[in-house]
Design a protein around this motif. Structure first.
Motif, PDB file in Angstrom:
ATOM      1  N   ALA A  36       0.829  -1.200   0.000  1.00  0.00           N
ATOM      2  CA  ALA A  36       0.000   0.000   0.000  1.00  0.00           C
ATOM      3  C   ALA A  36       0.869   1.258   0.000  1.00  0.00           C
ATOM      4  O   ALA A  36       0.553   2.247  -0.681  1.00  0.00           O
ATOM      5  CB  ALA A  36      -0.927  -0.003   1.209  1.00  0.00           C
ATOM      6  N   VAL A  37       1.954   1.233   0.761  1.00  0.00           N
ATOM      7  CA  VAL A  37       2.871   2.372   0.786  1.00  0.00           C
ATOM      8  C   VAL A  37       3.519   2.564  -0.580  1.00  0.00           C
ATOM      9  O   VAL A  37       3.582   3.680  -1.112  1.00  0.00           O
ATOM     10  CB  VAL A  37       3.936   2.177   1.877  1.00  0.00           C
ATOM     11  N   LEU A  38       3.985   1.489  -1.182  1.00  0.00           N
ATOM     12  CA  LEU A  38       4.621   1.594  -2.494  1.00  0.00           C
ATOM     13  C   LEU A  38       3.650   2.110  -3.552  1.00  0.00           C
ATOM     14  O   LEU A  38       4.003   2.945  -4.391  1.00  0.00           O
ATOM     15  CB  LEU A  38       5.177   0.229  -2.914  1.00  0.00           C
ATOM     16  N   ARG A  42       4.004   5.587  -5.723  1.00  0.00           N
ATOM     17  CA  ARG A  42       3.993   5.587  -7.190  1.00  0.00           C
ATOM     18  C   ARG A  42       2.944   6.547  -7.733  1.00  0.00           C
ATOM     19  O   ARG A  42       3.207   7.313  -8.664  1.00  0.00           O
ATOM     20  CB  ARG A  42       3.723   4.163  -7.703  1.00  0.00           C
ATOM     21  N   ARG A  43       1.735   6.494  -7.154  1.00  0.00           N
ATOM     22  CA  ARG A  43       0.652   7.344  -7.647  1.00  0.00           C
ATOM     23  C   ARG A  43       0.992   8.823  -7.450  1.00  0.00           C
ATOM     24  O   ARG A  43       0.796   9.658  -8.350  1.00  0.00           O
ATOM     25  CB  ARG A  43      -0.652   7.022  -6.914  1.00  0.00           C
ATOM     26  N   ALA A  44       1.471   9.163  -6.254  1.00  0.00           N
ATOM     27  CA  ALA A  44       1.794  10.556  -5.972  1.00  0.00           C
ATOM     28  C   ALA A  44       2.908  11.059  -6.879  1.00  0.00           C
ATOM     29  O   ALA A  44       2.892  12.212  -7.331  1.00  0.00           O
ATOM     30  CB  ALA A  44       2.186  10.713  -4.500  1.00  0.00           C
ATOM     31  N   THR A  45       3.870  10.221  -7.163  1.00  0.00           N
ATOM     32  CA  THR A  45       4.989  10.625  -8.010  1.00  0.00           C
ATOM     33  C   THR A  45       4.562  10.735  -9.469  1.00  0.00           C
ATOM     34  O   THR A  45       4.997  11.651 -10.186  1.00  0.00           O
ATOM     35  CB  THR A  45       6.151   9.636  -7.842  1.00  0.00           C
ATOM     36  N   ARG A  46       3.698   9.839  -9.936  1.00  0.00           N
ATOM     37  CA  ARG A  46       3.198   9.973 -11.306  1.00  0.00           C
ATOM     38  C   ARG A  46       2.454  11.286 -11.480  1.00  0.00           C
ATOM     39  O   ARG A  46       2.557  11.944 -12.520  1.00  0.00           O
ATOM     40  CB  ARG A  46       2.292   8.791 -11.664  1.00  0.00           C
ATOM     41  N   GLY A 102      14.259   0.919  -5.159  1.00  0.00           N
ATOM     42  CA  GLY A 102      14.906   0.318  -6.312  1.00  0.00           C
ATOM     43  C   GLY A 102      14.093   0.437  -7.596  1.00  0.00           C
ATOM     44  O   GLY A 102      14.451  -0.168  -8.608  1.00  0.00           O
ATOM     45  N   GLU A 103      13.028   1.248  -7.595  1.00  0.00           N
ATOM     46  CA  GLU A 103      12.139   1.333  -8.759  1.00  0.00           C
ATOM     47  C   GLU A 103      12.603   2.429  -9.715  1.00  0.00           C
ATOM     48  O   GLU A 103      12.861   3.567  -9.320  1.00  0.00           O
ATOM     49  CB  GLU A 103      10.709   1.590  -8.298  1.00  0.00           C
ATOM     50  N   ASP A 104      12.653   2.082 -10.993  1.00  0.00           N
ATOM     51  CA  ASP A 104      13.207   2.975 -12.009  1.00  0.00           C
ATOM     52  C   ASP A 104      12.392   4.248 -12.213  1.00  0.00           C
ATOM     53  O   ASP A 104      12.917   5.241 -12.729  1.00  0.00           O
ATOM     54  CB  ASP A 104      13.324   2.238 -13.341  1.00  0.00           C
ATOM     55  N   GLN A 105      11.124   4.234 -11.834  1.00  0.00           N
ATOM     56  CA  GLN A 105      10.283   5.420 -11.967  1.00  0.00           C
ATOM     57  C   GLN A 105      10.938   6.636 -11.304  1.00  0.00           C
ATOM     58  O   GLN A 105      10.886   7.746 -11.836  1.00  0.00           O
ATOM     59  CB  GLN A 105       8.921   5.161 -11.326  1.00  0.00           C
TER      60      GLN A 105
END
Length: 541
Positions: A36-38, A42-46, A102-105
């Motif tokens: 849920a944290v990840l 991701r959503r906030a960064t997108r 470690g996520e490329d986004q």
């Protein structure tokens, strides 16, 4: 270095003051899951990269429909902000998130921020407060309208076409580009990094200090070329050069570091006033700066510089840096207020040279056209936007000095990155922390503690579009043309803004809900800290 906080944290806090609490209050939350944290990150960064960023860069805050946006002043849609917490702060945050997940986004987002900053790098190698992708005509017009009419924001009254060390903008970008280059040793970042290193070296005076701005603009204010301590310009540059020396092995910077540290010694005034001003002229004498920064000694700058001298002892083991610290502390005790202010502030900001009397700054008029600032000895109706008082813990500084005096030089400098024979790895997390040179040989994570409740609240407050609502706590008047020459009736002596023609930002109650970069950085840093705690717990089992 223990001592004064870095400008990044102070400016993140300052921009956070531009927004208030989140739009809603969450109740008790169930324990969050890692996934849920990840997903929230991701959503906030997108949303930030896809909806908010302009060519990879950011300002400080936005209305939800993007009809208005602000850095330190109202910005145009083609602008991105360099001054923290701006585009480089976001780049640091993205690298922090990349390290935690470690996520490329996140690495891709950091590269986008870097591209915006490299686009706006001045040919000299430094950066201005902001970058305008609209081109030279657009930025000149903005300075001649929004900037020129922001009464209290004198650094924006004229477009000088050069770069600045003020407010840690150039410093933060340099640190971010160094981090990004070291991450994968991608050669495309080396030219911009080399230009930045060259900027610091070439702009340094032989005596060791740095001007506020470089190269000097003939039509700019004289104080822009003075040796600047305000906003810890020298300390930030020393920190960056130490990073360069320890990570790249660049021996060119050693002489610059040594001269910079020595500049603190030669600019400390003699008895009976062994302090410093915000700036010193090229004859090393105290100098005035902006019109609300009079010719005077500055207690907060003196405290910062004394702390830096103690830090230089920890970097070098050289006792000369401690020799006159006690004198400076005695002087700070001598000029302290008879009793602290209600908010705990202990010292006047400015002290008159030759008398040790406090100087207080005032203003009259209503806007940048008819207004003026002046200083006298009256403590009535002081400025609202520039504090007349500072909180300085002299006792704690004395304790540190006595501890250092009792510590052998070799022991005091044992962990110095300047003396270490082993190259350092920069800390993994930068965005919401005070990183000083003493941290460069230490492994640091975001502040520890039980973040479960905070994480649950943060997850619940992320809205359906993917951003965290924040109530804007400051606004500004839209530009409406030059102000009248005759003052508008009213008392603007202690307000943050003048009349309707003043484009300076001012605090508001119950402001509109908006998008805040500082809020995003703070929430993401908390989530990153929670992930690090989870990682540590899993590794122990």
């Amino acid at each position: 270095m223990s001592g004064p906080p870095t400008r990044r944290a102070a400016l993140v806090a300052g921009a956070a003051a531009f927004v208030g609490a989140a739009a809603g209050q969450a109740g008790a939350q169930a324990a969050p899951s890692r996934e849920a944290v990840l997903q929230a990150m991701r959503r906030a960064t997108r949303f930030m990269t896809d909806r908010v960023a302009y060519n990879g860069g950011y300002v400080w805050s936005y209305l939800p429909d993007f009809s208005r946006r602000w850095g330190e002043l109202e910005a145009r849609p083609t602008m991105v902000w360099v001054q923290p917490p701006g585009t480089a702060t976001m780049g640091h945050l993205y690298l922090d998130a990349f390290h935690a997940t470690g996520e490329d986004q996140y690495y891709a987002a950091a590269e986008q921020a870097a591209a915006a900053l490299i686009y706006g790098q001045h040919p000299s190698g430094g950066w201005n407060y902001l970058i305008d992708f609209g081109g030279e005509g657009s930025i000149r017009d903005w300075y001649g309208t929004y900037g020129q009419n922001a009464w209290r924001m004198e650094e924006f009254h004229h477009y000088l076409g050069n770069a600045t060390f003020d407010d840690a903008g150039t410093s933060e970008v340099m640190q971010f580009l160094l981090r990004l280059y070291l991450e994968k040793r991608d050669p495309k970042y080396r030219p911009a990094l080399e230009r930045a290193i060259g900027y610091v070296l070439e702009s340094q005076y032989p005596v060791g200090g740095w001007p506020q701005r470089h190269p000097h603009a003939d039509h700019g204010p004289e104080y822009a070329r003075y040796i600047t301590f305000n906003d810890d310009v020298a300390g930030e540059n020393i920190k960056f050069l130490v990073m360069v020396y320890q990570t790249l092995g660049d021996a060119r910077v050693l002489d610059a570091i040594t001269r910079a540290m020595t500049s603190f010694l030669v600019t400390q005034q003699g008895q009976p006033q062994p302090g410093w001003a915000l700036q010193h002229d090229l004859d090393l004498k105290p100098a005035a700066a902006r019109s609300y920064e009079p010719l005077a000694l500055a207690t907060h700058t003196t405290a910062t510089n004394l702390a830096q001298l103690m830090s230089f002892y920890e970097l070098t083991g050289d006792a000369k840096f401690l020799a006159r610290v006690g004198e400076g502390l005695d002087w700070l005790d001598k000029v302290r207020l008879v009793r602290p202010r209600p908010d705990g502030r202990t010292h006047p900001t400015f002290i008159e040279i030759g008398t040790d009397r406090p100087l207080y700054v005032h203003r009259t008029g209503s806007n940048a056209v008819n207004g003026r600032y002046f200083a006298d000895h009256s403590d009535q109706k002081t400025l609202g936007h520039y504090s007349a008082y500072r909180k300085i813990d002299v006792a704690a500084m004395r304790h540190r000095l006595e501890r250092l005096k009792a510590t052998p030089p070799a022991e005091a400098s044992r962990n110095s990155p300047l003396l270490s024979k082993t190259p350092i790895v920069l800390p993994r997390f930068f965005a919401n922390q005070d990183i000083s040179t003493s941290d460069l040989n230490a492994v640091r994570a975001p502040p520890a503690g039980d973040k479960g409740e905070a994480v649950g609240r943060i997850l619940s407050e992320l809205n359906t579009e993917g951003w965290w609502p924040s109530r804007l706590a400051a606004m500004s008047n839209p530009y409406r043309g030059p102000g009248p020459k005759t003052p508008t009736p009213g008392d603007y002596a202690s307000t943050h803004v003048g009349d309707a023609w003043d484009t300076s930002p001012y605090p508001v109650k119950d402001g509109p809900v908006g998008i805040s970069i500082a809020h995003y950085i703070g929430n993401m840093s908390t989530l990153i800290g929670w992930l690090e705690q989870e990682n540590t717990g899993r590794n122990r089992t």
